[in-house]
Design a protein around this motif. Sequence first.
Motif, mmCIF file in Angstrom:
data_model
loop_
_atom_site.group_PDB
_atom_site.id
_atom_site.type_symbol
_atom_site.label_atom_id
_atom_site.label_comp_id
_atom_site.label_asym_id
_atom_site.label_seq_id
_atom_site.Cartn_x
_atom_site.Cartn_y
_atom_site.Cartn_z
ATOM 1 N N LYS A 148 45.480 74.065 -13.540
ATOM 2 C CA LYS A 148 44.645 72.710 -13.000
ATOM 3 C C LYS A 148 45.984 71.415 -13.142
ATOM 4 O O LYS A 148 45.961 70.260 -12.147
ATOM 5 N N ILE A 149 46.869 71.057 -13.569
ATOM 6 C CA ILE A 149 48.047 70.243 -13.793
ATOM 7 C C ILE A 149 49.710 71.078 -13.682
ATOM 8 O O ILE A 149 49.567 71.717 -14.534
ATOM 9 N N ASP A 150 50.398 70.193 -13.324
ATOM 10 C CA ASP A 150 51.723 70.532 -12.889
ATOM 11 C C ASP A 150 52.683 69.559 -14.051
ATOM 12 O O ASP A 150 53.758 69.768 -13.873
ATOM 13 N N SER A 151 52.282 68.121 -14.301
ATOM 14 C CA SER A 151 53.017 67.497 -14.036
ATOM 15 C C SER A 151 53.910 67.704 -15.770
ATOM 16 O O SER A 151 53.258 66.483 -16.159
ATOM 17 N N PHE A 152 54.959 67.916 -16.215
ATOM 18 C CA PHE A 152 54.929 68.279 -17.693
ATOM 19 C C PHE A 152 55.557 69.542 -17.215
ATOM 20 O O PHE A 152 56.115 69.948 -16.747
ATOM 21 N N ASP A 153 57.149 69.430 -18.775
ATOM 22 C CA ASP A 153 57.894 70.489 -18.251
ATOM 23 C C ASP A 153 57.939 71.532 -20.184
ATOM 24 O O ASP A 153 58.707 72.158 -19.528
ATOM 25 N N SER A 154 57.090 71.150 -20.554
ATOM 26 C CA SER A 154 56.923 72.219 -21.818
ATOM 27 C C SER A 154 55.843 71.760 -22.298
ATOM 28 O O SER A 154 55.192 70.640 -22.434
ATOM 29 N N LEU A 155 54.991 73.645 -22.527
ATOM 30 C CA LEU A 155 53.796 72.917 -23.155
ATOM 31 C C LEU A 155 53.655 72.879 -24.530
ATOM 32 O O LEU A 155 54.711 73.613 -25.211
ATOM 33 N N GLY A 156 53.227 71.751 -25.427
ATOM 34 C CA GLY A 156 53.223 71.318 -26.775
ATOM 35 C C GLY A 156 52.014 72.249 -27.817
ATOM 36 O O GLY A 156 51.480 72.539 -27.296
ATOM 37 N N HIS A 157 52.742 72.578 -29.003
ATOM 38 C CA HIS A 157 52.462 73.357 -29.830
ATOM 39 C C HIS A 157 50.850 74.323 -29.314
ATOM 40 O O HIS A 157 49.633 74.090 -29.584
ATOM 41 N N LEU A 158 51.504 75.130 -29.183
ATOM 42 C CA LEU A 158 50.829 75.972 -28.239
ATOM 43 C C LEU A 158 49.087 76.032 -28.763
ATOM 44 O O LEU A 158 47.998 76.286 -28.254
ATOM 45 N N ASP A 159 49.273 76.862 -30.130
ATOM 46 C CA ASP A 159 48.388 77.308 -30.601
ATOM 47 C C ASP A 159 47.921 75.838 -31.712
ATOM 48 O O ASP A 159 47.173 76.656 -33.107
ATOM 49 N N TYR A 160 48.165 75.095 -31.112
ATOM 50 C CA TYR A 160 47.381 73.836 -32.161
ATOM 51 C C TYR A 160 45.958 73.884 -32.870
ATOM 52 O O TYR A 160 45.995 73.626 -34.124
ATOM 53 N N SER A 173 46.583 86.307 -34.725
ATOM 54 C CA SER A 173 47.539 86.244 -34.737
ATOM 55 C C SER A 173 48.236 86.649 -33.279
ATOM 56 O O SER A 173 47.166 86.363 -32.160
ATOM 57 N N TYR A 174 49.322 87.089 -33.182
ATOM 58 C CA TYR A 174 49.834 87.246 -31.238
ATOM 59 C C TYR A 174 49.069 87.884 -30.685
ATOM 60 O O TYR A 174 48.078 88.031 -29.556
ATOM 61 N N ARG A 175 48.622 89.234 -31.315
ATOM 62 C CA ARG A 175 48.523 90.484 -30.670
ATOM 63 C C ARG A 175 46.819 90.005 -30.875
ATOM 64 O O ARG A 175 45.974 90.350 -29.854
ATOM 65 N N LYS A 176 45.997 89.734 -31.804
ATOM 66 C CA LYS A 176 44.951 89.406 -31.756
ATOM 67 C C LYS A 176 44.084 88.460 -30.028
ATOM 68 O O LYS A 176 42.300 89.428 -30.013
ATOM 69 N N TYR A 177 44.981 87.640 -29.791
ATOM 70 C CA TYR A 177 45.033 86.813 -28.114
ATOM 71 C C TYR A 177 45.712 87.127 -27.657
ATOM 72 O O TYR A 177 45.631 86.335 -27.353
ATOM 73 N N ALA A 178 46.091 88.475 -28.048
ATOM 74 C CA ALA A 178 47.456 88.600 -26.229
ATOM 75 C C ALA A 178 46.922 88.383 -24.760
ATOM 76 O O ALA A 178 47.542 87.859 -24.212
ATOM 77 N N GLU A 196 57.348 74.736 -25.819
ATOM 78 C CA GLU A 196 57.893 74.509 -27.211
ATOM 79 C C GLU A 196 57.523 74.873 -28.657
ATOM 80 O O GLU A 196 56.422 75.665 -28.802
ATOM 81 N N MET A 197 58.873 74.520 -29.367
ATOM 82 C CA MET A 197 58.165 74.973 -30.741
ATOM 83 C C MET A 197 58.251 73.848 -32.053
ATOM 84 O O MET A 197 58.862 72.956 -32.273
ATOM 85 N N ASN A 198 57.080 73.809 -32.167
ATOM 86 C CA ASN A 198 56.603 72.385 -32.916
ATOM 87 C C ASN A 198 57.222 72.811 -34.583
ATOM 88 O O ASN A 198 56.099 73.384 -34.860
ATOM 89 N N MET A 199 57.356 71.927 -35.048
ATOM 90 C CA MET A 199 57.443 72.535 -36.500
ATOM 91 C C MET A 199 56.945 71.749 -38.010
ATOM 92 O O MET A 199 56.708 71.719 -38.651
ATOM 93 N N PHE A 208 54.427 79.028 -40.658
ATOM 94 C CA PHE A 208 54.906 79.137 -39.181
ATOM 95 C C PHE A 208 55.041 78.102 -38.166
ATOM 96 O O PHE A 208 53.684 76.997 -38.528
ATOM 97 N N PRO A 209 55.675 77.668 -36.944
ATOM 98 C CA PRO A 209 56.062 76.229 -36.667
ATOM 99 C C PRO A 209 54.502 77.064 -35.180
ATOM 100 O O PRO A 209 54.414 78.247 -35.541
ATOM 101 N N ASN A 210 54.123 75.702 -34.440
ATOM 102 C CA ASN A 210 53.703 76.776 -33.527
ATOM 103 C C ASN A 210 54.033 76.201 -32.335
ATOM 104 O O ASN A 210 54.888 75.291 -31.474
ATOM 105 N N PRO A 211 53.663 77.305 -31.451
ATOM 106 C CA PRO A 211 53.503 78.976 -32.077
ATOM 107 C C PRO A 211 54.027 79.392 -32.946
ATOM 108 O O PRO A 211 55.234 79.327 -32.789
ATOM 109 N N HIS A 212 53.396 80.526 -32.923
ATOM 110 C CA HIS A 212 53.782 81.160 -33.807
ATOM 111 C C HIS A 212 55.021 82.141 -33.334
ATOM 112 O O HIS A 212 55.484 82.415 -32.359
ATOM 113 N N PRO A 213 55.846 82.623 -34.427
ATOM 114 C CA PRO A 213 56.955 83.020 -33.911
ATOM 115 C C PRO A 213 57.035 83.937 -32.390
ATOM 116 O O PRO A 213 57.593 84.705 -32.249
#
Length: 273
Positions: A148-160, A173-178, A196-199, A208-213
């Motif tokens: 629905k939204i395209d007006s941004f440049d980078s997705l912040g902290h995906l697994d906030y 884990s990534y695999r669990k929600y792949a 985004e790699m959010n430290m 680990f940062p968000n999202p997981h490596p």
Amino acid sequence: MITCDAHMHTRFSEDSDSSVHSMLDAAVNKGMQAVCITDHLDKDFPETPDFPAGAFMFDLDEYFSRLTQLKTEYQKKLEVRIGVEIGLQPHLGEYYKELTEKYPFDFVIGSVHLIHGQDPYYRGFFEGRSDEEAYHEAFEVTVENLKKIDSFDSLGHLDYVVRYGAHQAEGYSYRKYADEIDEILKHLISHGKGLEMNMAGMKYGLGFPNPHPDVIRRYNELGGEIVTIGADAHRPEHIAFDYEQAGEILISCGFSYYAEFKGRKPIFKRIVP
């Protein structure tokens, strides 16, 4: 290794009481060459135990006036860029389109802070849900927002959401929600968006940062090229948080460069050991 912090908050954000000067001075002291101020603009944010409804809005004209002055004041010490962190909700697509076309931002972070109207920062969101159910729901809502939204440049902290689960990263884990995460990453890539790699994940004790490596590595495997880096600092001492590890993490995920934004365009910088 990394010389730009592209995610930070000041007094323009309701959840920070730090002056812009204090944040910029801290960035200089940390050896940053550039920063992007990205204060919270979260339209239709509901009332919470800490804030009234609509708290995460501010005067953008005042914001640009003040930060433009500081760009000049700090130009010999630090490149100051003007950004914003918008809170994604599916009904706000047109609002954010108009907003980001009206103001000359250098960088727009799109972040999901609300899951069906609730912020997982508060325990109430997890009532009646297991961590697994909550995380699935958060990723599904992220997919809905991206459509629905395209007006941004980078997705912040995906697994906030993982920051606030009862058991945080235990069982995550990534695999669990792949399935959901791959859909998110493929959408970002096909629409030319960054990840985004959010430290701040390190600050919250996740290890680990968000999202997981593993998610960042998967973004690389799928052909993603734009990784932005920010500490999500709300106080001066958190500027460039754990940046000594940031470059190493990104290299381990298959990247030899990271991205900064200026004038809504990515600038790629090689990671220097």
